[in-house]
Design a protein around this motif. Structure first.
Motif, PDB file in Angstrom:
ATOM      1  N   TRP A 100      -0.468  -5.837  23.222  1.00  0.00           N
ATOM      2  CA  TRP A 100      -1.241  -6.836  23.957  1.00  0.00           C
ATOM      3  C   TRP A 100      -1.557  -7.985  23.000  1.00  0.00           C
ATOM      4  N   LYS A 107     -12.101  -6.462  30.921  1.00  0.00           N
ATOM      5  CA  LYS A 107     -10.739  -5.922  30.793  1.00  0.00           C
ATOM      6  C   LYS A 107     -10.802  -4.490  30.252  1.00  0.00           C
ATOM      7  N   ASP A 117      -1.303  -9.091  30.244  1.00  0.00           N
ATOM      8  CA  ASP A 117      -2.740  -9.031  30.475  1.00  0.00           C
ATOM      9  C   ASP A 117      -3.001  -7.783  31.328  1.00  0.00           C
ATOM     10  N   VAL A 118      -4.285  -7.529  31.620  1.00  0.00           N
ATOM     11  CA  VAL A 118      -4.655  -6.252  32.238  1.00  0.00           C
ATOM     12  C   VAL A 118      -3.823  -5.935  33.484  1.00  0.00           C
ATOM     13  N   GLU A 119      -3.713  -6.916  34.367  1.00  0.00           N
ATOM     14  CA  GLU A 119      -3.028  -6.679  35.636  1.00  0.00           C
ATOM     15  C   GLU A 119      -1.605  -6.184  35.401  1.00  0.00           C
ATOM     16  N   ARG A 122     -11.756  -2.017  32.843  1.00  0.00           N
ATOM     17  CA  ARG A 122     -10.681  -1.667  33.774  1.00  0.00           C
ATOM     18  C   ARG A 122      -9.678  -0.722  33.115  1.00  0.00           C
TER      19      ARG A 122
END
Lengths: 430, 430
Positions: A360, A177, A339-341, A180
């Motif tokens: 987060w 994560k 979350d990351v997305e 990214r």
């Protein structure tokens, strides 16, 4: 060479305490506590644990005696001198002496009040009754104890290398994560994951990983103890608890309608800049913004904590525009189920249109999904909420009916008073 | 509580030594050393480092001064009392006092002989000249030092959490292999990964993971120090070094043709049971088996170390059948370039037809493929071989011409003497 003293010291512990510090809690609890200590010190409030994920049967996973030991241990804690010095002397949100001397004196002397614990239908009924500024500080330690004991119940069945590989996998997962997120310029991310973390040590590891991996993208943590130890910013503003209790204390429908704004008037007296963040969804965002007084327009930003986050942010932007404000100077804080997305998607959507930051939470500090058999460590939706104030039940409508709270008749009254109609139901993961 | 003494102790080290023990080596080196000490103590042999992977330019990655420090440190080592006690008293392959008192006395007094180091074309030329039983013990420490220094050169550029995540990923990767292997009943797997391991600590971790994860499927490690510390079997029999040097010492073509069998005659005098393992490929498996004397038929098994492994095992089975032996009572040991997929494939193919075990090497203890940028930690093919004996060059033909060694004219002579024709070339990964 083994450190014999450390080994012997460890033997002396009857338990391995989950919460070891009064400031192993969210920064905004302390900010709110100071506000409550000043404005509503005598309100009698009840906090109650609510497990929204019924199929995680906590009372079957967690031994009652062990749970009591941890809760009793928390009641034995008090603010240490170093913690007090940090709270008194540190700069928070650019301001020295954020915490007033009278509040600090009270906090230094505080021990958390008693709790009431019962088993019912495979769940624990855990409640805290007392003066608002005291019982409100139970929320985070109660949640972290239950989250970690549930984790320990699963981990107890694992062998040494299985455990090491479990953490290796969790580290790898988090780092992917990070890799990214680090590629995206101008992101701003804070750790909001204290309450549903896997464990203290794991949250501490996650924060350190973000410090190294994200650099300036990482703006701080909501956890005071970790902020102090890792020397990063303590992050947080205010929560639903304030308007919910203010509303429950209101004696007329007229006073009820004004309660969410009263909260922010009190807040405004103490805080400025990035601490002036509106949390508009307690009784429905749309009605709240429509009836918002003019002085709220100048506030720095808005936190989007329920409903579809993009819709929430568009609503905020529209509102600022309608009140003659430039959204590009405003701050939107996303803090619900990220979350990351989702972070990347929201960042792309709102970059350049409004300042954005991300709180987060659970999927930062407790993403063990898919790492053990039967997904026994999957995060679940545990909250600890103010359920009554001076004998009146509290109500939360939220922008997602799955996050609403309160007795049906009161919910109906609130919906009428705040003009809330149909709402879109969204699944609550964490 | 920090252990101050440990911290100060660590400060005292000029280097962090890669090899810290005389028995941080493969068990078969000690078995062979004892055999050589008894049968050929005066042979003068030269060992030389050979990097078959030319694009890994070791002399550009590894500082010469640092390399010398490590090699010098190895020369300062001697067998410790506990190590000696273990070698003298432990049961190896069901036998007590495997190592004779005269050998142990010699080994206790041994310090490794000097080395010769030069840089050429981006590679290190590292050679060891001396009496065979002494110089042969350089092979494994020389390889492990170069493998680990190459790794450190890459790791030196990484930050703390990057490092932690790197190992988390490597652990996860290994554990996924363990989880695949543990599902298969009746597998027998040993660690043969000392020589090309990522590091000592990593090999030690891998072995412990196999102990916990594989249970009875894991039969032991080739590394004596780890076998001693983790209390598992030390595994290994003999290697190409013996027939290569015996062959180089042969003075006529007739003696050369007999050399590979002379080795095994000497071996047979000392060892029985599972230590009677034929390594047939040094000068081509087919010719070796065709001309093998009858007494070799009763040996326990065969190790397949080059060429296509399934073909090698079929050849072994056919040979046993042709000599009236029941292959189901024989043991085939696969030890060349194994990873999980190949292990499972070979297991399926030969289960029930022959007893099988696997010597899992580089891809057990050094599989960091894909874990760092540019794949800078990928395994590479480094060997340290006997290149001459009493002034004569050694030759290896192998069943894979890419693993052959020796001057062209000598290779031609060996091919003629051993009747080796066309061979299939296979890529050498590790």
């Amino acid at each position: 060479m083994i450190d014999i003293a450390t080994r012997v010291w460890n033997h002396k512990w009857k338990i391995d305490p989950i919460v070891r510090s009064m400031i192993d809690t969210d920064f905004y609890k302390l900010l709110m506590c100071q506000s409550v200590f000043r404005n509503k010190p005598d309100a009698r409030v009840t906090f109650s644990l609510i497990n929204r994920t019924k199929d995680v049967r906590l009372a079957e996973l967690i031994d009652e005696g062990e749970l009591r030991e941890h809760l009793d241990h928390i009641r034995s804690l008090s603010l240490s001198r170093g913690e007090s010095t940090w709270l008194r002397g540190n700069t928070f949100y650019g301001k020295r002496q954020m915490f007033r001397p009278d509040f600090m004196e009270w906090f230094e002397a505080l021990r958390l009040p008693d709790y009431h614990l019962e088993k019912r239908d495979g769940q624990y009924e855990l409640t805290f009754e007392g003066s608002w500024p005291e019982v409100m500080l139970w929320e985070i330690p109660a949640l972290t104890v239950l989250m970690e004991l549930r984790g320990r119940a699963v981990l107890n069945r694992m062998e040494k290398f299985e455990l090491q590989v479990l953490y290796a996998r969790a580290m790898t997962k988090l780092w992917e994560k990070v890799e990214r997120l680090r590629k995206v310029p101008a992101l701003r991310i804070a750790d909001f994951g204290t309450r549903r973390r896997h464990s203290f040590l794991w949250q501490d590891w996650c924060v350190q990983a973000l410090i190294e991996g994200l650099g300036d993208t990482f703006i701080g943590t909501s956890n005071c103890l970790i902020a102090m130890r890792q020397e990063v910013e303590a992050i947080g503003t205010n929560a639903h608890e304030l308007p919910m209790v203010y509303a429950a204390l209101a004696e007329t429908d007229e006073a009820l309608a004004k309660a969410p704004y009263r909260v922010l008037e009190d807040w405004q007296e103490e805080h400025e800049g990035n601490l002036r963040i509106i949390l508009p969804d307690t009784f429905g965002t749309k009605g709240f913004l429509k009836r918002a007084p003019h002085w709220l327009e100048s506030w720095t930003g808005m936190r989007i904590d329920s409903g579809d986050p993009a819709t929430g942010a568009e609503t905020a932007i529209e509102w600022w525009k309608s009140r003659g404000e430039d959204p590009r100077k405003k701050l939107v804080i996303f803090s619900d189920g990220l979350d990351v997305e989702k972070i990347l998607e929201l960042h792309r959507q709102f970059e350049g249109r409004v300042r954005v930051s991300f709180g987060w939470g659970t999927l930062l500090t407790n993403d063990f999904r898919g790492l053990v058999p039967n997904d026994a460590l999957r995060p679940f939706s545990l909250v600890c909420k103010a359920v009554s104030a001076n004998g009146n039940p509290t109500v939360k409508l939220s922008d997602n009916p799955n996050k609403s709270m309160g007795p049906a008749d009161e919910v109906a009254r609130y919906k009428r008073v705040f003009g809330v109609g149909e709402q879109e139901a969204l699944e609550v993961i964490v």
